[in-house]
Design a protein around this motif. Structure first.
Motif, mmCIF file in Angstrom:
data_model
loop_
_atom_site.group_PDB
_atom_site.id
_atom_site.type_symbol
_atom_site.label_atom_id
_atom_site.label_comp_id
_atom_site.label_asym_id
_atom_site.label_seq_id
_atom_site.Cartn_x
_atom_site.Cartn_y
_atom_site.Cartn_z
ATOM 1 N N VAL A 67 0.843 -1.199 0.000
ATOM 2 C CA VAL A 67 0.000 0.000 0.000
ATOM 3 C C VAL A 67 0.878 1.249 0.000
ATOM 4 O O VAL A 67 0.603 2.216 -0.713
ATOM 5 N N ILE A 68 1.950 1.212 0.774
ATOM 6 C CA ILE A 68 2.861 2.354 0.842
ATOM 7 C C ILE A 68 3.518 2.575 -0.520
ATOM 8 O O ILE A 68 3.620 3.704 -1.005
ATOM 9 N N LEU A 69 3.945 1.504 -1.146
ATOM 10 C CA LEU A 69 4.591 1.601 -2.450
ATOM 11 C C LEU A 69 3.622 2.144 -3.502
ATOM 12 O O LEU A 69 3.970 3.044 -4.279
ATOM 13 N N ILE A 70 2.409 1.614 -3.517
ATOM 14 C CA ILE A 70 1.416 2.085 -4.481
ATOM 15 C C ILE A 70 1.111 3.560 -4.249
ATOM 16 O O ILE A 70 1.004 4.349 -5.187
ATOM 17 N N ARG A 71 0.990 3.934 -2.983
ATOM 18 C CA ARG A 71 0.710 5.344 -2.668
ATOM 19 C C ARG A 71 1.854 6.241 -3.133
ATOM 20 O O ARG A 71 1.637 7.327 -3.674
ATOM 21 N N ALA A 72 3.100 5.795 -2.942
ATOM 22 C CA ALA A 72 4.259 6.575 -3.391
ATOM 23 C C ALA A 72 4.226 6.744 -4.906
ATOM 24 O O ALA A 72 4.512 7.831 -5.429
#
Length: 158
Positions: A67-72
């Motif tokens: 989720v963090i990667l996608i958000r970035a």
């Protein structure tokens, strides 16, 4: 489905509660939190996932580093680049990717009871292709167990 051979180093009497990280040592995020809260926890602890709990410490789900990667990616790419990067199928879930609320970006967690045999917990991780299981007693989060926890236990046994 037992994944450990009879000559394995794993003591078959071991239970999840013997190896899990207990809730007092867990870092969790509240279901009412935001992506900014999640990023702060990730920067501080560098964990791969965080259990999501409500005010009663009941497990609501889990958020992962994915989720963090996608958000970035979402924050750094144009909408066209983002769409191309994650694929058309995932664009249907765009609200999940752009939401700033934990309750909208969390995933369902796979859970296990503290009295589950360790080999059954390991088999569940393999079966579901996951690295960790939330440990619950009823709805209450009581711990987490990871593949690493199990492998460390196997490594320490003689």
């Amino acid at each position: 489905m037992a994944i450990f051979m009879s000559n394995s180093n794993l003591d078959k009497s071991l239970l999840v509660k013997d190896v899990m990280t207990k809730v007092k040592d867990l870092v969790v995020i509240n279901v009412d939190g935001t992506i900014d809260d999640l990023l702060e926890l990730y920067r501080k602890y560098h964990y791969h996932s965080f259990p999501v709990v409500n005010k009663k410490r009941e497990l609501m789900g889990i958020v992962t580093e994915n989720v963090i990667l996608i958000r970035a990616l979402f924050d750094s790419l144009s909408p066209k680049e983002f769409s191309h990067m994650i694929g058309r199928a995932d664009m249907k879930n765009i609200k999940k990717y752009i939401s700033k609320e934990i309750k909208n970006i969390m995933s369902h967690s796979t859970n296990v009871h503290p009295d589950t045999k360790l080999e059954d917990a390991a088999a569940s991780m393999v079966r579901h292709s996951i690295s960790r299981l939330c440990v619950t007693n009823g709805e209450k989060l009581v711990g987490i167990i990871s593949r690493r926890d199990i492998l460390k236990k196997i490594g320490n046994m003689k």
